[in-house]
Design a protein around this motif. Structure first.
Motif, PDB file in Angstrom:
ATOM      1  N   LEU A 120       0.813  -1.212   0.000  1.00 22.01           N
ATOM      2  CA  LEU A 120       0.000   0.000   0.000  1.00 22.01           C
ATOM      3  C   LEU A 120       0.849   1.264   0.000  1.00 22.01           C
ATOM      4  O   LEU A 120       0.465   2.286  -0.584  1.00 22.01           O
ATOM      5  CB  LEU A 120      -0.923  -0.001   1.224  1.00 22.01           C
ATOM      6  N   LEU A 121       2.010   1.223   0.632  1.00 24.81           N
ATOM      7  CA  LEU A 121       2.847   2.408   0.730  1.00 24.81           C
ATOM      8  C   LEU A 121       3.788   2.576  -0.463  1.00 24.81           C
ATOM      9  O   LEU A 121       4.107   3.712  -0.835  1.00 24.81           O
ATOM     10  CB  LEU A 121       3.680   2.360   2.014  1.00 24.81           C
ATOM     11  N   VAL A 122       4.218   1.481  -1.055  1.00 18.88           N
ATOM     12  CA  VAL A 122       5.273   1.552  -2.071  1.00 18.88           C
ATOM     13  C   VAL A 122       4.800   1.134  -3.459  1.00 18.88           C
ATOM     14  O   VAL A 122       5.207   1.728  -4.468  1.00 18.88           O
ATOM     15  CB  VAL A 122       6.481   0.682  -1.640  1.00 18.88           C
ATOM     16  N   VAL A 123       3.933   0.125  -3.537  1.00 15.85           N
ATOM     17  CA  VAL A 123       3.548  -0.421  -4.839  1.00 15.85           C
ATOM     18  C   VAL A 123       2.377   0.340  -5.460  1.00 15.85           C
ATOM     19  O   VAL A 123       2.382   0.628  -6.657  1.00 15.85           O
ATOM     20  CB  VAL A 123       3.205  -1.922  -4.715  1.00 15.85           C
ATOM     21  N   VAL A 124       1.381   0.677  -4.656  1.00 17.68           N
ATOM     22  CA  VAL A 124       0.191   1.335  -5.204  1.00 17.68           C
ATOM     23  C   VAL A 124       0.450   2.782  -5.618  1.00 17.68           C
ATOM     24  O   VAL A 124       0.053   3.197  -6.715  1.00 17.68           O
ATOM     25  CB  VAL A 124      -0.978   1.262  -4.201  1.00 17.68           C
ATOM     26  N   PRO A 125       1.105   3.617  -4.802  1.00 17.41           N
ATOM     27  CA  PRO A 125       1.340   5.010  -5.214  1.00 17.41           C
ATOM     28  C   PRO A 125       2.215   5.086  -6.470  1.00 17.41           C
ATOM     29  O   PRO A 125       3.010   4.186  -6.751  1.00 17.41           O
ATOM     30  CB  PRO A 125       2.061   5.624  -4.003  1.00 17.41           C
ATOM     31  N   THR A 126       2.073   6.168  -7.215  1.00 14.94           N
ATOM     32  CA  THR A 126       2.842   6.358  -8.442  1.00 14.94           C
ATOM     33  C   THR A 126       3.679   7.635  -8.341  1.00 14.94           C
ATOM     34  O   THR A 126       3.632   8.343  -7.333  1.00 14.94           O
ATOM     35  CB  THR A 126       1.903   6.466  -9.660  1.00 14.94           C
ATOM     36  N   THR A 127       4.401   7.909  -9.409  1.00 14.03           N
ATOM     37  CA  THR A 127       5.218   9.118  -9.438  1.00 14.03           C
ATOM     38  C   THR A 127       4.363  10.388  -9.389  1.00 14.03           C
ATOM     39  O   THR A 127       4.877  11.465  -9.104  1.00 14.03           O
ATOM     40  CB  THR A 127       6.078   9.148 -10.713  1.00 14.03           C
ATOM     41  N   ARG A 128       3.080  10.275  -9.675  1.00 14.75           N
ATOM     42  CA  ARG A 128       2.211  11.450  -9.641  1.00 14.75           C
ATOM     43  C   ARG A 128       2.146  12.067  -8.247  1.00 14.75           C
ATOM     44  O   ARG A 128       2.135  13.294  -8.102  1.00 14.75           O
ATOM     45  CB  ARG A 128       0.804  11.074 -10.106  1.00 14.75           C
ATOM     46  N   LEU A 129       2.073  11.216  -7.224  1.00  9.95           N
ATOM     47  CA  LEU A 129       2.028  11.744  -5.861  1.00  9.95           C
ATOM     48  C   LEU A 129       3.321  12.453  -5.517  1.00  9.95           C
ATOM     49  O   LEU A 129       3.318  13.505  -4.865  1.00  9.95           O
ATOM     50  CB  LEU A 129       1.766  10.613  -4.862  1.00  9.95           C
ATOM     51  N   LEU A 130       4.447  11.882  -5.941  1.00  7.09           N
ATOM     52  CA  LEU A 130       5.732  12.514  -5.677  1.00  7.09           C
ATOM     53  C   LEU A 130       5.834  13.845  -6.409  1.00  7.09           C
ATOM     54  O   LEU A 130       6.333  14.838  -5.861  1.00  7.09           O
ATOM     55  CB  LEU A 130       6.864  11.580  -6.102  1.00  7.09           C
ATOM     56  N   ALA A 131       5.363  13.891  -7.657  1.00 11.72           N
ATOM     57  CA  ALA A 131       5.376  15.143  -8.412  1.00 11.72           C
ATOM     58  C   ALA A 131       4.492  16.187  -7.746  1.00 11.72           C
ATOM     59  O   ALA A 131       4.852  17.369  -7.659  1.00 11.72           O
ATOM     60  CB  ALA A 131       4.917  14.891  -9.840  1.00 11.72           C
ATOM     61  N   VAL A 305       8.743   7.291   1.783  1.00 15.05           N
ATOM     62  CA  VAL A 305       7.783   6.380   1.152  1.00 15.05           C
ATOM     63  C   VAL A 305       7.538   6.770  -0.300  1.00 15.05           C
ATOM     64  O   VAL A 305       7.601   5.934  -1.218  1.00 15.05           O
ATOM     65  CB  VAL A 305       6.466   6.377   1.948  1.00 15.05           C
ATOM     66  N   LEU A 306       7.255   8.056  -0.545  1.00 20.52           N
ATOM     67  CA  LEU A 306       6.925   8.495  -1.905  1.00 20.52           C
ATOM     68  C   LEU A 306       8.131   8.420  -2.839  1.00 20.52           C
ATOM     69  O   LEU A 306       7.986   8.091  -4.018  1.00 20.52           O
ATOM     70  CB  LEU A 306       6.376   9.923  -1.860  1.00 20.52           C
ATOM     71  N   VAL A 307       9.319   8.708  -2.322  1.00 29.04           N
ATOM     72  CA  VAL A 307      10.522   8.638  -3.155  1.00 29.04           C
ATOM     73  C   VAL A 307      10.820   7.188  -3.536  1.00 29.04           C
ATOM     74  O   VAL A 307      11.186   6.899  -4.684  1.00 29.04           O
ATOM     75  CB  VAL A 307      11.717   9.261  -2.405  1.00 29.04           C
ATOM     76  N   THR A 308      10.651   6.270  -2.593  1.00 29.76           N
ATOM     77  CA  THR A 308      10.876   4.857  -2.907  1.00 29.76           C
ATOM     78  C   THR A 308       9.895   4.380  -3.962  1.00 29.76           C
ATOM     79  O   THR A 308      10.272   3.734  -4.953  1.00 29.76           O
ATOM     80  CB  THR A 308      10.732   4.001  -1.639  1.00 29.76           C
ATOM     81  N   SER A 309       8.615   4.700  -3.771  1.00 29.86           N
ATOM     82  CA  SER A 309       7.590   4.295  -4.729  1.00 29.86           C
ATOM     83  C   SER A 309       7.842   4.915  -6.103  1.00 29.86           C
ATOM     84  O   SER A 309       7.830   4.221  -7.125  1.00 29.86           O
ATOM     85  CB  SER A 309       6.210   4.702  -4.211  1.00 29.86           C
ATOM     86  N   GLY A 310       8.065   6.245  -6.128  1.00 28.08           N
ATOM     87  CA  GLY A 310       8.312   6.908  -7.400  1.00 28.08           C
ATOM     88  C   GLY A 310       9.566   6.409  -8.084  1.00 28.08           C
ATOM     89  O   GLY A 310       9.605   6.246  -9.311  1.00 28.08           O
ATOM     90  N   GLY A 311      10.614   6.138  -7.301  1.00 27.87           N
ATOM     91  CA  GLY A 311      11.855   5.635  -7.876  1.00 27.87           C
ATOM     92  C   GLY A 311      11.684   4.264  -8.497  1.00 27.87           C
ATOM     93  O   GLY A 311      12.221   3.986  -9.581  1.00 27.87           O
TER      94      GLY A 311
END
Length: 366
Positions: A120-131, A305-311
């Motif tokens: 839920l923290l790393v796989v579901v979010p995308t680079t859009r949230l980080l942007a 969390v967001l940087v890991t997911s986006g990366g």
């Protein structure tokens, strides 16, 4: 002949060190309710065929880890996992301190809860949230005076953003619930986790400074490329691409992101500096006072969390979709280090929290 039952015999933990203000009795129930609500919603996607928040046809799906999962497979899968999580969470929430727990069940519950939190923290979010996080200060500053920016934001924020926000909330709830359950069934303090019988705390603190320096260096590299572009230096970028960015105003965005990443580098260093524990004397009103631990830990955790997911999304796009262009390596290359940035920042933040946490008001240890 004797037999062993070490894998199935109930585990009877010692009396837990928690007081009336002990943490997170509500966490497993909150995670359970979240999973039930999400599971029923996903069941609705499955039965009606409408509302599924992931669109494989979206061009941005190339950088989404779940961007290729179609509705006919994703909706029933999400429903099944979430409803199973609701059942698991209910059992975790009903646990009473001192009650025997089968070894296999504890391993399953902690493993399932931890894995669900990671997804839920790393796989579901995308680079859009980080942007969105990167541009948020600029949006807040300029949107009241720029109708075009307000229109763009309103157009971009759709159901996919809402789904990712909901997933983040669920991820943090399941992380809290799993940690609370693991501590209660081990007889540790639910609030602080003491005593540490595994040596993990010492290991985290021992490597915390190194992890923090790594977490500060990676955004500094990213910032350097963007600031050079804004200054007219086409390092890692073809002249053609530079001209296109200059004509459509993208260099202004690059300048903003570079400055934002540089600020992030400085703030990250605060995790191992004296001014990260006490405000410098020259700061009005707050000078000399202790920096609230949560003021550093909460935003750093969210960014990690967001940087890991986006990366990971960037890595997927580079390896699977072939987005990376060697000629314009600086446009994409630094982002391939973001998973390491996120892990290092998470490690450094945990070490900072462990170093600064006070004597526990429940168990009295510290």
């Amino acid at each position: 002949m004797t037999t062993t039952t070490s894998t199935t015999a109930p585990l009877t933990p010692p009396a837990p060190r928690t007081g009336r203000r002990g943490r997170p009795r509500w966490a497993p129930w909150a995670a359970t309710l979240w999973a039930l609500g999400y599971g029923l919603t996903a069941l609705g996607w499955t039965l009606t065929g409408d509302g599924y928040p992931i669109d494989p046809a979206d061009p941005n799906s190339t950088m989404a880890l779940l961007g290729d999962v179609p509705a006919d497979a994703g909706a029933p899968l999400f429903a099944a996992v979430a409803l199973a999580a609701a059942g698991t969470g209910a059992v975790m929430a009903r646990y009473r301190p001192g009650a025997p727990v089968p070894h296999w069940w504890r391993r399953f519950a902690v493993g399932f809860g931890g894995s669900l939190a990671v997804v839920l923290l790393v796989v579901v979010p995308t680079t859009r949230l980080l942007a969105l996080l990167g541009y948020l200060p600029m949006i807040v500053f300029r949107a009241p005076f720029d109708a075009e920016i307000r229109a763009d934001v309103a157009e971009q924020l759709g159901v996919d953003y809402l789904h990712q926000f909901v997933a983040l909330i669920g991820g943090f709830l399941w992380a809290a619930a799993t940690v609370a359950y693991a501590r209660r069934t081990a007889g540790s303090c639910v609030r602080c986790g003491r005593p540490d019988r595994s040596g993990r705390v010492a290991a985290v603190r021992r490597w915390g400074r190194t992890a923090t320096y790594v977490a500060a260096a990676i955004p500094a590299l990213y910032a350097g490329t963007r600031l050079l572009w804004a200054g007219g230096v086409s390092m890692g970028m073809s002249e053609r691409q530079m001209d296109e960015m200059a004509s459509d105003g993208a260099l202004q965005g690059a300048l903003w992101l570079g400055a934002f990443a540089l600020v992030g580098t400085v703030l990250t260093l605060g995790l191992v500096q004296r001014w990260g524990e006490a405000f410098p004397r020259w700061v009005p009103v707050l000078g000399g006072r202790a920096v609230p631990v949560r003021l550093a830990v909460v935003p750093a955790t969210l960014v990690a969390v967001l940087v890991t997911s986006g990366g990971l999304g960037m890595v997927k796009a580079s390896l699977v979709e072939g987005v990376f262009d060697a000629e314009d390596w600086a446009a994409f290359g630094p982002a391939l280090l973001w998973p390491a940035w996120g892990v290092a920042l998470g490690w450094g933040t945990l070490a900072y929290w462990l170093r600064r946490r006070a004597r526990c008001t429940d168990c009295g240890l510290g």
